[in-house]
Write a protein that holds these residues in place. Structure first.
Motif: not given
Lengths: 195, 494, 91
Positions: B61-62, B392-401
């Motif tokens: 949660w940055p 932007d390219f990392l946003r889809p990974l955020q649920p994993l984070n």
């Protein structure tokens, strides 16, 4: 069957070597790598920066040669002290140990004078890579010399009080360390002053 | 209990120190020193874990204030204190995030892994296991704790008081320092790894009631790994700008080093095969070492191959890899050791149920944290960034984070059963017998905890440490110092 | 563990050490090519080190284990230098 085991100071280990000697060489091993890292780094960077030779001209070969002779002689006195311990010649032990301590102090004194001369002339560690290495290497070495002087002085005091006999093997150990410190200088001398 | 003449003369030769200072502060007794290291490392583990909480909060949660920051007044947040400057109204600043992961790594490697595995267990166990009275250089041993504490203090001073003990001031070539650091850093992590493996290898025979498989093979593999470990260091530097020509030899040595470790893993599995296995907490954690290290070793091969590493370097794939390898040794190995030797260290027993809860929480949550981390890394998430949502390219990974962070919080919580168990055991645990695990190594032949001089009578070792399930023994195993009997075994041995 | 121990002629070794040191210094002031001088000077230094290690530190009379302890770090140092040289120097 009962077996008791006294804490003999030179108790043998399964390697049939006195544990003290093994331990000290182990320590020297790691010291070799420590100084090796520093010396190796300097060597490599020096080769990459030929302009450092100009800075090296400011070093006094005369002072360093005197210091080399001082340290080499101190190694002689140290090993003679060790031989005197073996032959149980107590007065000789005190003389030679005293000589080693004195020569060690002379080395440090000369080094201090050399450093103060350079520092007051503006050759401080931050000026260039050469000077950073110079102070780092000779400084680390000097710290080791100081430690050796302290150890030898303590042994001298013990000898002066006539209590050296039960712990006599410590002279050999201190000697090994002292010779190592001399060895490092044997390489620092040409590396910094004669290249 | 009347002391025998032998024990009395022992007290004269090897007197127990009197007085608080001699006994606890300046002790040269390896057992006391071992316990000191244990305490220090566990304390630092708490701090290291705290940094994890902060980091994972920021990554999931940055820009969100930390829980509890609302409790502090506005005036505090506007102030000049270190905390107020690092956390802007409870939000972790990027510079603070950088400091956090730096501290996390340094603390975990130098103040947890090393003191725990080598300082605590090495010091405590080695003399006991070889039937000795103390380490060969007891005074040197005492001195060794000092520098560790001094180093910790120096690190703190650097952090809080702005001193420069660890701030490099030399110019020169950055690559040179990388070489030097990894030249020593890589053997270092194998130094951490080997005691962890050793813990598992010590514990498996006891709870399988059979000898280790391939004892000599393991020794040779360890030596080979040790030698090779000095020849792999530049695999940390494939994309550092070092000469590409060096990539190939280091790839080869790195892949080669997986061979001795694979041998050790196979030996462990073969040890388990056909054993009469029980699962108290030490065994569970030892099995954890095996399972977790296996996965870590596999991902190591990807990282070690230069072509793959060009993509993987500095991503979370690497982070996942080294957590698998390091965690297996430090945590699973360390806890296996703590549970196994706690009775010997402190003379009391830990609670088995709490231990099992601790294990399962640790094991499940650890995998829940780090398996998805491989995916995140492969997706391209870089290391050491405070805010993945900036890209932007990392946003889809955020649920994993988010998932990883939640799992991490659970992992931290899962250590509470251990803390409770540890202190309860210390204060109110049942008295431990000399040999609660029916184990065969020498340290179990003396009392729990051992007296100052370790052994009343220096044991004479008559046989190896793996005589489990011995047919000619009524208790099913034979102690190392039990004399060999000449001639055929008779049932009258009793 | 004192007792029978060989004590070589330490003073003779000292003369050699001093001699090598003076030779090194002399070489450095001669108008020889730089590389040649450096090679010779370091050869002299190595000889001095060898003498100190062998005689003053008694490596000549010690068991192989001590030799190994002294040699292994030197080998490691050599490997480090070997990798660093192409890295740093040829830039």
């Amino acid at each position: 069957m009962q077996q008791t085991q006294a804490h003999a100071p030179t108790a043998s280990s399964p390697t049939a070597l006195p544990t003290g000697k093994l331990g000290l060489w182990w320590f020297l091993s790691s010291e070799i790598i420590t100084f090796g890292g520093l010396i190796g780094s300097y060597t490599v960077l020096r080769l990459a920066h030929p302009e450092w030779a100009e800075a090296a001209q400011h070093l006094s070969v005369v002072i360093a040669t005197v210091n080399t002779v001082v340290l080499l002689t101190s190694s002689l006195t140290m090993v003679l002290a060790f031989r005197a311990v073996d032959r149980q010649e107590d007065p000789a032990v005190r003389t030679w140990l005293g000589g080693t301590v004195t020569l060690g102090l002379v080395f440090l004194l000369i080094k201090a004078l050399e450093w103060s001369g350079k520092l007051s002339a503006g050759m401080v560690p931050g000026v260039s890579g050469f000077w950073s290495f110079y102070y780092a290497m000779t400084g680390l070495h000097a710290l080791h010399v100081l430690a050796g002087v302290v150890v030898n002085a303590v042994l001298l005091l013990v000898a002066l009080r006539g209590r050296l006999r039960p712990v006599a093997q410590r002279v050999e150990m201190a000697g090994l360390y002292w010779h190592f410190v001399d060895l490092v200088w044997i390489f620092l001398f040409p590396l910094l002053y004669l290249s | 209990m009347r002391e025998s003449a032998a024990t009395q003369s022992l007290h004269d030769l090897h007197p127990a120190p009197a007085g608080l200072c001699r006994k606890y502060v300046f002790s040269t007794d390896h057992k006391v020193i071992g316990r000191q290291y244990l305490a220090i490392s566990l304390l630092w583990a708490i701090l290291g874990g705290l940094s994890v909480f902060l980091m994972r909060w920021q990554l999931a949660w940055p820009g969100t204030p930390l829980p509890g920051s609302a409790l502090l007044s506005e005036a505090f947040w506007d102030g000049e204190s270190w905390l107020a400057r690092s956390l802007v109204h409870g939000i972790i600043e990027p510079e603070f995030y950088n400091k956090l992961f730096t501290m996390h790594g340094t603390i975990m490697v130098f103040f947890v892994a090393m003191p725990l595995l080598l300082g605590a267990f090495g010091n405590f166990l080695v003399p006991l296991m070889i039937g000795a009275r103390d380490m060969a250089f007891p005074r040197l041993n005492m001195l060794s704790v000092g520098p560790l504490i001094a180093g910790a203090v120096m690190l703190l001073l650097d952090r809080l008081a702005g001193t420069g003990f660890f701030v490099p001031a030399l110019g020169g070539e950055p690559l040179l320092w990388q070489h030097l650091f990894w030249y020593f850093g890589h053997p270092e992590v194998y130094v951490i790894m080997l005691p962890g493996m050793a813990m598992a290898l010590e514990i498996f025979p006891v709870f399988c009631r059979k000898p280790i498989y391939g004892y000599r093979l393991i020794i040779y593999a360890t030596i080979a790994a040790g030698i090779l470990s000095f020849l792999v260091w530049a695999h940390h530097m494939y994309v550092s700008g070092m000469h590409p020509r060096l990539a190939m030899p280091f790839s080869i040595t790195t892949i080669l080093i997986s061979v001795p470790f694979a041998i050790m893993v196979f030996a462990m599995i073969a040890t388990l095969w056909g054993g009469s296995i029980s699962f108290p907490p030490p065994m569970l954690f030892a099995l954890g070492v095996l399972a977790v290290f296996l996965l870590g070793g596999l991902t190591g091969i990807f990282n070690g191959s230069a072509p793959a590493d060009i993509y993987l370097h500095d991503t979370y794939f690497v982070v996942a890899h080294f957590h698998y390898t390091l965690f297996s040794a430090t945590f699973f190995g360390g806890f296996a050791g703590v549970y196994f030797w706690f009775p010997k260290l402190f003379g009391r027993l830990l609670n088995d149920t709490l231990g099992k809860i601790h294990f399962w929480m640790t094991f499940v949550c650890f995998n829940a944290v780090f398996i998805p981390m491989h995916v995140v890394g492969l997706g391209g998430m870089m290391r050491r960034i405070a805010d993945p949502t900036m890209y932007d390219f990392l946003r889809p990974l955020q649920p994993l984070n988010v998932f990883i962070s939640v799992a991490a919080f659970l992992l931290l919580l899962g250590q509470l059963p251990f803390v409770v168990n540890f202190f309860w055991g210390l204060c109110a645990g049942p008295q431990a017998p000399a040999n609660p695990w029916q184990a065969n190594t020498l340290e179990w032949t003396t009392a729990s905890p051992p007296p100052h001089h370790n052994y009343d009578v220096i044991p004479v070792v008559c046989r190896g440490p793996y005589e489990y399930s011995a047919p000619d023994s009524p208790q099913g195993w034979i102690a190392q110092n039990q004399a060999l009997v000449a001639g055929p075994a008779t049932t009258a041995q009793g | 563990m004192t007792g029978e121990r060989r004590h070589p002629n330490y003073v003779a070794v000292w003369y050699w050490l001093l001699g090598l040191a003076l030779v090194s210094v002399s070489l450095s002031v001669l108008p020889l090519s730089h590389t040649f001088t450096v090679v010779l000077v370091f050869a002299a230094a190595t000889a001095k080190a060898w003498l100190v290690a062998l005689y003053y530190m008694h490596l000549r009379f010690e068991r192989w284990l001590i030799y190994a302890l002294a040699l292994v770090p030197l080998v490691l140092f050599g490997i480090l230098l070997l990798v660093l040289l192409p890295e740093i120097v040829s830039r």
